[in-house]
Design a protein around this motif. Structure first.
Motif, PDB file in Angstrom:
ATOM      1  N   ASP A  43       9.001  -4.880 -15.063  1.00 51.44           N
ATOM      2  CA  ASP A  43       9.389  -5.393 -13.750  1.00 51.44           C
ATOM      3  C   ASP A  43       8.133  -5.502 -12.898  1.00 51.44           C
ATOM      4  O   ASP A  43       7.753  -4.562 -12.202  1.00 51.44           O
ATOM      5  N   GLU A  44       7.495  -6.635 -12.943  1.00 55.83           N
ATOM      6  CA  GLU A  44       6.196  -6.809 -12.293  1.00 55.83           C
ATOM      7  C   GLU A  44       6.267  -6.582 -10.792  1.00 55.83           C
ATOM      8  O   GLU A  44       5.366  -5.982 -10.193  1.00 55.83           O
ATOM      9  N   LEU A  45       7.339  -7.027 -10.157  1.00 58.90           N
ATOM     10  CA  LEU A  45       7.481  -6.854  -8.709  1.00 58.90           C
ATOM     11  C   LEU A  45       7.592  -5.380  -8.341  1.00 58.90           C
ATOM     12  O   LEU A  45       6.950  -4.918  -7.390  1.00 58.90           O
ATOM     13  N   LEU A  46       8.392  -4.627  -9.100  1.00 57.57           N
ATOM     14  CA  LEU A  46       8.540  -3.205  -8.832  1.00 57.57           C
ATOM     15  C   LEU A  46       7.212  -2.473  -9.042  1.00 57.57           C
ATOM     16  O   LEU A  46       6.871  -1.558  -8.281  1.00 57.57           O
ATOM     17  N   ALA A  47       6.469  -2.880 -10.062  1.00 60.90           N
ATOM     18  CA  ALA A  47       5.160  -2.279 -10.300  1.00 60.90           C
ATOM     19  C   ALA A  47       4.237  -2.503  -9.103  1.00 60.90           C
ATOM     20  O   ALA A  47       3.528  -1.587  -8.664  1.00 60.90           O
ATOM     21  N   THR A  48       4.252  -3.710  -8.565  1.00 60.45           N
ATOM     22  CA  THR A  48       3.436  -4.017  -7.387  1.00 60.45           C
ATOM     23  C   THR A  48       3.848  -3.169  -6.200  1.00 60.45           C
ATOM     24  O   THR A  48       2.991  -2.635  -5.468  1.00 60.45           O
ATOM     25  N   VAL A  58       2.764   1.505  -2.520  1.00 61.06           N
ATOM     26  CA  VAL A  58       3.186   2.773  -1.906  1.00 61.06           C
ATOM     27  C   VAL A  58       2.211   3.895  -2.261  1.00 61.06           C
ATOM     28  O   VAL A  58       1.765   4.660  -1.393  1.00 61.06           O
ATOM     29  N   LEU A  59       1.888   3.997  -3.541  1.00 56.60           N
ATOM     30  CA  LEU A  59       1.001   5.058  -4.005  1.00 56.60           C
ATOM     31  C   LEU A  59      -0.364   4.968  -3.343  1.00 56.60           C
ATOM     32  O   LEU A  59      -0.891   5.972  -2.832  1.00 56.60           O
ATOM     33  N   TRP A  60      -0.916   3.789  -3.298  1.00 54.52           N
ATOM     34  CA  TRP A  60      -2.278   3.676  -2.801  1.00 54.52           C
ATOM     35  C   TRP A  60      -2.382   3.645  -1.288  1.00 54.52           C
ATOM     36  O   TRP A  60      -3.414   4.024  -0.730  1.00 54.52           O
ATOM     37  N   TRP A  61      -1.331   3.258  -0.596  1.00 53.16           N
ATOM     38  CA  TRP A  61      -1.369   3.421   0.858  1.00 53.16           C
ATOM     39  C   TRP A  61      -1.376   4.904   1.213  1.00 53.16           C
ATOM     40  O   TRP A  61      -2.066   5.340   2.140  1.00 53.16           O
ATOM     41  N   ALA A  62      -0.621   5.695   0.462  1.00 50.29           N
ATOM     42  CA  ALA A  62      -0.646   7.147   0.667  1.00 50.29           C
ATOM     43  C   ALA A  62      -2.033   7.698   0.345  1.00 50.29           C
ATOM     44  O   ALA A  62      -2.566   8.557   1.066  1.00 50.29           O
ATOM     45  N   ALA A  63      -2.645   7.201  -0.746  1.00 51.49           N
ATOM     46  CA  ALA A  63      -3.982   7.667  -1.129  1.00 51.49           C
ATOM     47  C   ALA A  63      -5.026   7.292  -0.082  1.00 51.49           C
ATOM     48  O   ALA A  63      -5.930   8.084   0.220  1.00 51.49           O
ATOM     49  N   ILE A  64      -4.924   6.100   0.471  1.00 55.03           N
ATOM     50  CA  ILE A  64      -5.862   5.677   1.523  1.00 55.03           C
ATOM     51  C   ILE A  64      -5.748   6.591   2.740  1.00 55.03           C
ATOM     52  O   ILE A  64      -6.755   7.028   3.316  1.00 55.03           O
ATOM     53  N   PHE A 110     -12.406   3.311  -7.368  1.00 53.66           N
ATOM     54  CA  PHE A 110     -11.226   3.610  -6.548  1.00 53.66           C
ATOM     55  C   PHE A 110     -11.310   2.933  -5.184  1.00 53.66           C
ATOM     56  O   PHE A 110     -10.282   2.558  -4.610  1.00 53.66           O
ATOM     57  N   LEU A 111     -12.516   2.785  -4.644  1.00 48.48           N
ATOM     58  CA  LEU A 111     -12.655   2.082  -3.368  1.00 48.48           C
ATOM     59  C   LEU A 111     -12.281   0.604  -3.516  1.00 48.48           C
ATOM     60  O   LEU A 111     -11.728   0.002  -2.593  1.00 48.48           O
ATOM     61  N   VAL A 112     -12.575   0.032  -4.685  1.00 51.33           N
ATOM     62  CA  VAL A 112     -12.157  -1.351  -4.956  1.00 51.33           C
ATOM     63  C   VAL A 112     -10.630  -1.449  -4.955  1.00 51.33           C
ATOM     64  O   VAL A 112     -10.044  -2.388  -4.407  1.00 51.33           O
ATOM     65  N   ILE A 113      -9.969  -0.454  -5.550  1.00 53.76           N
ATOM     66  CA  ILE A 113      -8.504  -0.437  -5.552  1.00 53.76           C
ATOM     67  C   ILE A 113      -7.983  -0.318  -4.126  1.00 53.76           C
ATOM     68  O   ILE A 113      -7.031  -1.024  -3.736  1.00 53.76           O
ATOM     69  N   MET A 114      -8.574   0.568  -3.330  1.00 56.47           N
ATOM     70  CA  MET A 114      -8.128   0.722  -1.943  1.00 56.47           C
ATOM     71  C   MET A 114      -8.290  -0.579  -1.174  1.00 56.47           C
ATOM     72  O   MET A 114      -7.423  -0.954  -0.381  1.00 56.47           O
ATOM     73  N   ALA A 115      -9.397  -1.290  -1.413  1.00 56.02           N
ATOM     74  CA  ALA A 115      -9.601  -2.580  -0.747  1.00 56.02           C
ATOM     75  C   ALA A 115      -8.554  -3.594  -1.184  1.00 56.02           C
ATOM     76  O   ALA A 115      -8.066  -4.397  -0.380  1.00 56.02           O
ATOM     77  N   ALA A 116      -8.167  -3.563  -2.472  1.00 53.82           N
ATOM     78  CA  ALA A 116      -7.147  -4.478  -2.982  1.00 53.82           C
ATOM     79  C   ALA A 116      -5.797  -4.223  -2.323  1.00 53.82           C
ATOM     80  O   ALA A 116      -5.012  -5.152  -2.119  1.00 53.82           O
ATOM     81  N   VAL A 117      -5.527  -2.978  -1.996  1.00 50.56           N
ATOM     82  CA  VAL A 117      -4.269  -2.631  -1.324  1.00 50.56           C
ATOM     83  C   VAL A 117      -4.343  -2.970   0.157  1.00 50.56           C
ATOM     84  O   VAL A 117      -3.385  -3.501   0.739  1.00 50.56           O
ATOM     85  N   PHE A 118      -5.485  -2.658   0.767  1.00 44.91           N
ATOM     86  CA  PHE A 118      -5.651  -2.890   2.204  1.00 44.91           C
ATOM     87  C   PHE A 118      -5.636  -4.384   2.534  1.00 44.91           C
ATOM     88  O   PHE A 118      -5.094  -4.799   3.565  1.00 44.91           O
ATOM     89  N   VAL A 119      -6.225  -5.189   1.644  1.00 41.30           N
ATOM     90  CA  VAL A 119      -6.250  -6.642   1.832  1.00 41.30           C
ATOM     91  C   VAL A 119      -5.666  -7.288   0.570  1.00 41.30           C
ATOM     92  O   VAL A 119      -6.397  -7.580  -0.379  1.00 41.30           O
ATOM     93  N   PRO A 120      -4.352  -7.496   0.515  1.00 40.72           N
ATOM     94  CA  PRO A 120      -3.734  -8.072  -0.684  1.00 40.72           C
ATOM     95  C   PRO A 120      -4.377  -9.408  -1.065  1.00 40.72           C
ATOM     96  O   PRO A 120      -4.645 -10.253  -0.213  1.00 40.72           O
ATOM     97  N   GLY A 121      -4.631  -9.574  -2.362  1.00 40.67           N
ATOM     98  CA  GLY A 121      -5.231 -10.812  -2.857  1.00 40.67           C
ATOM     99  C   GLY A 121      -6.723 -10.911  -2.632  1.00 40.67           C
ATOM    100  O   GLY A 121      -7.317 -11.957  -2.913  1.00 40.67           O
ATOM    101  N   LEU A 166      -6.762  -2.507 -12.664  1.00 41.20           N
ATOM    102  CA  LEU A 166      -6.515  -1.681 -11.479  1.00 41.20           C
ATOM    103  C   LEU A 166      -5.530  -0.561 -11.797  1.00 41.20           C
ATOM    104  O   LEU A 166      -5.719   0.583 -11.369  1.00 41.20           O
ATOM    105  N   TYR A 167      -4.479  -0.881 -12.544  1.00 36.55           N
ATOM    106  CA  TYR A 167      -3.463   0.117 -12.877  1.00 36.55           C
ATOM    107  C   TYR A 167      -4.024   1.200 -13.807  1.00 36.55           C
ATOM    108  O   TYR A 167      -3.629   2.367 -13.726  1.00 36.55           O
ATOM    109  N   ALA A 168      -4.924   0.793 -14.696  1.00 35.78           N
ATOM    110  CA  ALA A 168      -5.436   1.725 -15.708  1.00 35.78           C
ATOM    111  C   ALA A 168      -6.667   2.499 -15.254  1.00 35.78           C
ATOM    112  O   ALA A 168      -7.074   3.455 -15.929  1.00 35.78           O
ATOM    113  N   TRP A 169      -7.248   2.121 -14.115  1.00 33.14           N
ATOM    114  CA  TRP A 169      -8.522   2.719 -13.725  1.00 33.14           C
ATOM    115  C   TRP A 169      -8.473   4.247 -13.591  1.00 33.14           C
ATOM    116  O   TRP A 169      -9.456   4.909 -13.950  1.00 33.14           O
ATOM    117  N   PRO A 170      -7.419   4.886 -13.085  1.00 37.07           N
ATOM    118  CA  PRO A 170      -7.427   6.353 -13.015  1.00 37.07           C
ATOM    119  C   PRO A 170      -7.732   7.024 -14.353  1.00 37.07           C
ATOM    120  O   PRO A 170      -8.452   8.023 -14.401  1.00 37.07           O
TER     121      PRO A 170
END
Length: 494
Positions: free
Chosen positions: A338-343, A348-354, A387-398, A424-428
């Motif tokens: 379910d690609e949408l649910l994964a997104t 949610v996870l990374w906004w909490a992490a930020i 991880f900062l790249v991931i945070m940027a991807a969440v902060f600014v979608p696309g 991005l999903y596998a980076w941890p």
């Protein structure tokens, strides 16, 4: 039936991702407690108190660091006739005996050289040799255990002993600050980590009323406490300091952290050295977690180690590699189903992490301004550029797969976008694998220079997680329990 199984699998994958919120929430809770230290510190029960102190310094080939440490002990703002230093020489093969002998001649009756003819059993056995000597008569009223490289500030000991004026206190821990003259990238990361693990975490533990570990290089015990725990430190684990901390509290005595009692220590300056040190600590924590398995989450009136809050903070860190792995597995599994649910879960996870990253980093830098000046870059890069790249991807979608390619007049195809998303999903998990490769790279000629820069890409946090995972593996394999000493070069700015 197929739909039911699919729904169950999706729910399990969502749960896997959600477990990664545990350390995030744990960090926020811990730092949220820190301000209450002003209201619940032990200082209000402390009072001027100058007991007779025996200082134990376990030493195996510590000639490069001992002179500075001993001279600073001689300069303590403490009555000279109330301090005796025992250097327990663990059958050193360098100039350690000569160094100790030279200082002892300058300060007769204050510095003593205790030689073990058969060494190599580890720090705990070495300490016990000194403890037996200290308990042999009635002179000692308090026992200070330190490492040979640790340099005490003039007021640090009396700041520690004042807490022993309260008979409920069994032990006191000082604040160990990394103090190298010319710190490497790894050393600066450690300096920042020590603020999070001591200045912040132990303040919170003071508030909770349960301490996880006395600083191995700066721990003060009352004589009554040493005698009550058996007149020796535990030799069955690689975490004798944590074991002593737990035993003190389980017996009903308090363990106190004093952030104003500052001492300086030399720390590893390479990933290899860090790995060796933290593997020993990590295996010790695995052993402690297992040894006290009947204590966790079982509060009693005698101590707070069994409280839910302390257990939550302990396991939020202890199980971090599992949480990171579960998050990656969960997100990749959801992406396939379910690609949408994964997104959505990723967001949610990374906004909490930020939120946690900004809150924890800002608070940590304010807790220790001196370390902040030395390690501000390492504070920002603690999770690593990945991880900062991931945070940027969440902060600014696309940002990475649409906006930046469009600005460069490029267009990523579906396959490239899918590959980027899975990365991005596998980076941890991948970051922990990369951390292991950093350790291997240091063994290659010229590799250490490359690691100085690559650690900022991989991140110091993932290196610690990789070491923890290695510790779990070593314990599961039943690897030999060897005390692998951290080499010191005398770089502390005494």
């Amino acid at each position: 039936m197929v739909d039911i199984l699919r729904d169950v699998l999706v729910a399990l994958l969502v749960a896997c991702v959600a477990t990664a919120l545990i350390p995030v929430v744990g960090g926020i809770v811990l730092y949220g407690i820190v301000p209450f230290h002003a209201l619940r510190s032990h200082l209000r029960r402390a009072a001027p108190h100058l007991p007779r102190v025996v200082v134990l310094i376990p030493a195996w080939n510590e000639a490069p660091v001992l002179t500075a440490s001993l001279e600073r002990l001689m300069a303590l703002e403490y009555p000279p006739d109330r301090v005796r230093i025992f250097v327990i020489d663990d059958a050193s093969t360098d100039d350690t005996p000569a160094v100790v002998g030279a200082v002892a001649e300058r300060f007769p009756g204050r510095v003593f050289h205790l030689r073990r003819e058969h060494g190599g059993q580890g720090k705990a056995h070495t300490l016990n040799h000194g403890i037996r000597q200290a308990l042999a008569d009635d002179w000692m009223q308090a026992l200070l255990i330190m490492d040979a490289d640790v340099v005490y500030r003039p007021d640090s000991l009396r700041r520690m002993t004042r807490h022993l004026a309260d008979p409920r206190v069994g032990a006191v821990s000082a604040y160990i600050r990394e103090g190298s003259r010319r710190p490497s990238a790894v050393t600066r990361f450690i300096g920042y980590e020590y603020v999070t693990g001591q200045a912040a975490a132990r303040r919170a533990e003071n508030v909770v009323g349960a301490m996880d570990c006395l600083a191995g290089g700066a721990q003060l015990h009352s004589r009554a406490n040493i005698e009550a725990i058996g007149g020796q430190v535990d030799t069955s684990t690689l975490a004798e300091d944590t074991m002593t901390t737990f035993m003190t509290q389980l017996d009903g005595r308090l363990v106190v952290f004093d952030p104003s009692a500052v001492v300086l220590a030399e720390e590893p300056d390479s990933v290899t050295g860090l790995w060796k040190q933290r593997l020993r600590w990590g295996r010790g924590n695995v052993q402690i977690s297992s040894r006290f398995r009947r204590m966790w989450f079982r509060p009693t009136r005698q101590h707070r180690l069994g409280s839910f809050l302390f257990g939550f903070m302990w396991f939020a860190i202890y199980l971090l590699p599992f949480f990171m792995t579960a998050a990656s597995v969960g997100l990749i599994g959801l992406f396939l189903m379910d690609e949408l649910l994964a997104t959505q879960m990723f967001q949610v996870l990374w906004w909490a992490a930020i939120t946690a990253y900004v809150f924890i980093t800002a608070t940590t830098l304010m807790l220790d301004r001196e370390t902040a000046r030395r390690s501000w870059l390492e504070a920002l890069m603690f999770p690593g550029l990945g991880f900062l790249v991931i945070m940027a991807a969440v902060f600014v979608p696309g940002l990475w797969d649409e906006r930046i390619p469009a600005a460069l007049d490029l267009e990523l195809g579906p396959v490239a976008v899918t590959a980027w998303t899975l990365l991005l999903y596998a980076w941890p998990v991948l970051s922990m694998v990369c951390a292991w490769f950093l350790k291997q790279l240091e063994r290659v000629p010229g590799g250490r220079r490359a690691v100085r820069f690559l650690i900022y890409l991989v991140g110091y946090g993932p290196v610690l997680c990789a070491v923890s995972a290695d510790a779990y593996l070593k314990e599961w394999q039943g690897a030999a329990q060897v005390w692998d000493k951290t080499e010191k070069k005398g770089t502390v700015a005494a």
